[in-house]
Design a protein around this motif. Structure first.
Motif, mmCIF file in Angstrom:
data_model
loop_
_atom_site.group_PDB
_atom_site.id
_atom_site.type_symbol
_atom_site.label_atom_id
_atom_site.label_comp_id
_atom_site.label_asym_id
_atom_site.label_seq_id
_atom_site.Cartn_x
_atom_site.Cartn_y
_atom_site.Cartn_z
ATOM 1 N N THR A 1 -1.338 1.060 -5.036
ATOM 2 C CA THR A 1 -0.512 0.011 -4.463
ATOM 3 C C THR A 1 0.518 -0.424 -5.492
ATOM 4 O O THR A 1 0.360 -0.190 -6.680
ATOM 5 N N TYR B 1 8.536 0.118 2.027
ATOM 6 C CA TYR B 1 7.707 1.319 2.041
ATOM 7 C C TYR B 1 7.735 1.882 0.634
ATOM 8 O O TYR B 1 8.798 1.969 0.026
ATOM 9 N N ALA C 1 0.824 -1.208 0.000
ATOM 10 C CA ALA C 1 0.000 0.000 0.000
ATOM 11 C C ALA C 1 0.856 1.257 0.000
ATOM 12 O O ALA C 1 1.939 1.289 0.581
ATOM 13 N N TYR C 2 0.344 2.281 -0.646
ATOM 14 C CA TYR C 2 1.001 3.580 -0.696
ATOM 15 C C TYR C 2 1.177 4.126 0.722
ATOM 16 O O TYR C 2 0.289 4.024 1.563
ATOM 17 N N ASN C 3 2.335 4.723 0.983
ATOM 18 C CA ASN C 3 2.613 5.450 2.215
ATOM 19 C C ASN C 3 2.450 4.591 3.470
ATOM 20 O O ASN C 3 1.991 5.065 4.500
ATOM 21 N N THR C 4 2.818 3.315 3.374
ATOM 22 C CA THR C 4 2.670 2.393 4.496
ATOM 23 C C THR C 4 3.898 1.502 4.575
ATOM 24 O O THR C 4 4.338 0.959 3.570
ATOM 25 N N MET C 5 4.461 1.334 5.765
ATOM 26 C CA MET C 5 5.549 0.388 5.970
ATOM 27 C C MET C 5 4.910 -0.991 6.115
ATOM 28 O O MET C 5 4.094 -1.212 6.999
ATOM 29 N N THR C 6 5.252 -1.922 5.212
ATOM 30 C CA THR C 6 4.564 -3.204 5.118
ATOM 31 C C THR C 6 5.544 -4.360 5.267
ATOM 32 O O THR C 6 6.589 -4.380 4.614
ATOM 33 N N TYR D 1 10.837 -5.324 5.492
ATOM 34 C CA TYR D 1 9.729 -4.387 5.305
ATOM 35 C C TYR D 1 10.017 -3.530 4.083
ATOM 36 O O TYR D 1 11.174 -3.259 3.753
ATOM 37 N N ASN E 1 -2.487 7.479 -4.734
ATOM 38 C CA ASN E 1 -2.812 6.545 -3.652
ATOM 39 C C ASN E 1 -2.946 5.113 -4.153
ATOM 40 O O ASN E 1 -3.932 4.432 -3.920
#
Length: 157
Positions: free
Chosen positions: A144, A134, A38-43, A132, A142
């Motif tokens: 993915t 980002y 996802a955009y703007n998310t540490m995954t 992770y 916005n």
């Protein structure tokens, strides 16, 4: 001629010492290519395809490596992001959930930007390491991003 080390092993320029040529210990795992970041998310990257684990270091349930007590390992993560536009990315190998080794890069107009990070880990049998990612794209989009040929690997040194 023959080079012999009778005590202490062989020390390399990066400060690591190899004391044996016994059977190597290593692991290589790949991420689920269908995982969306996802955009703007540490995954947390879903490392779900284990191709090698000669020493049972990778915990496939929790998607992390646990280095045995007293062993020194080189860990590396390479993430390829599938997004055909300007992106900014950060890849981390986290130790116990905290950023341990971090690499950031920006790519413009590249379909598969590749981000890599590596480091030397000394195990205590309980610390864990995971990967992770980002990704930041134009905030108005916005979107993915998907993953391609993303791997996490390590070997005992």
């Amino acid at each position: 001629g023959t080079i012999e080390s009778t005590t202490g092993g062989i020390k390399f320029p990066d400060g690591t010492t190899q004391i044996s040529t016994a059977a190597s210990k290593f692991f290589t795992v790949y991420a689920d290519a269908a995982q969306n970041i996802a955009y703007n998310t540490m995954t947390l990257v879903n490392m779900n395809t284990e191709t090698a684990d000669a020493s049972n270091v990778f915990d496939s349930v929790n998607k992390r490596a646990v280095i045995p007590n007293g062993e020194t390992w080189r860990l590396e993560a390479t993430v390829n992001i599938a997004l055909a536009d300007t992106i900014y990315g950060i890849v981390q190998i986290r130790k116990n959930g905290v950023g341990w080794r971090v690499w950031g890069a920006s790519e413009s107009g590249v379909y598969e930007p590749s981000l890599s990070v590596s480091g030397i880990a000394v195990g205590n049998g309980t610390d864990y390491y995971d990967v992770y990612i980002y990704h930041l794209k134009d905030p108005s989009a916005n979107t993915t991003a998907g993953l391609l040929y993303t791997r996490f690997e390590g070997y005992k040194i």
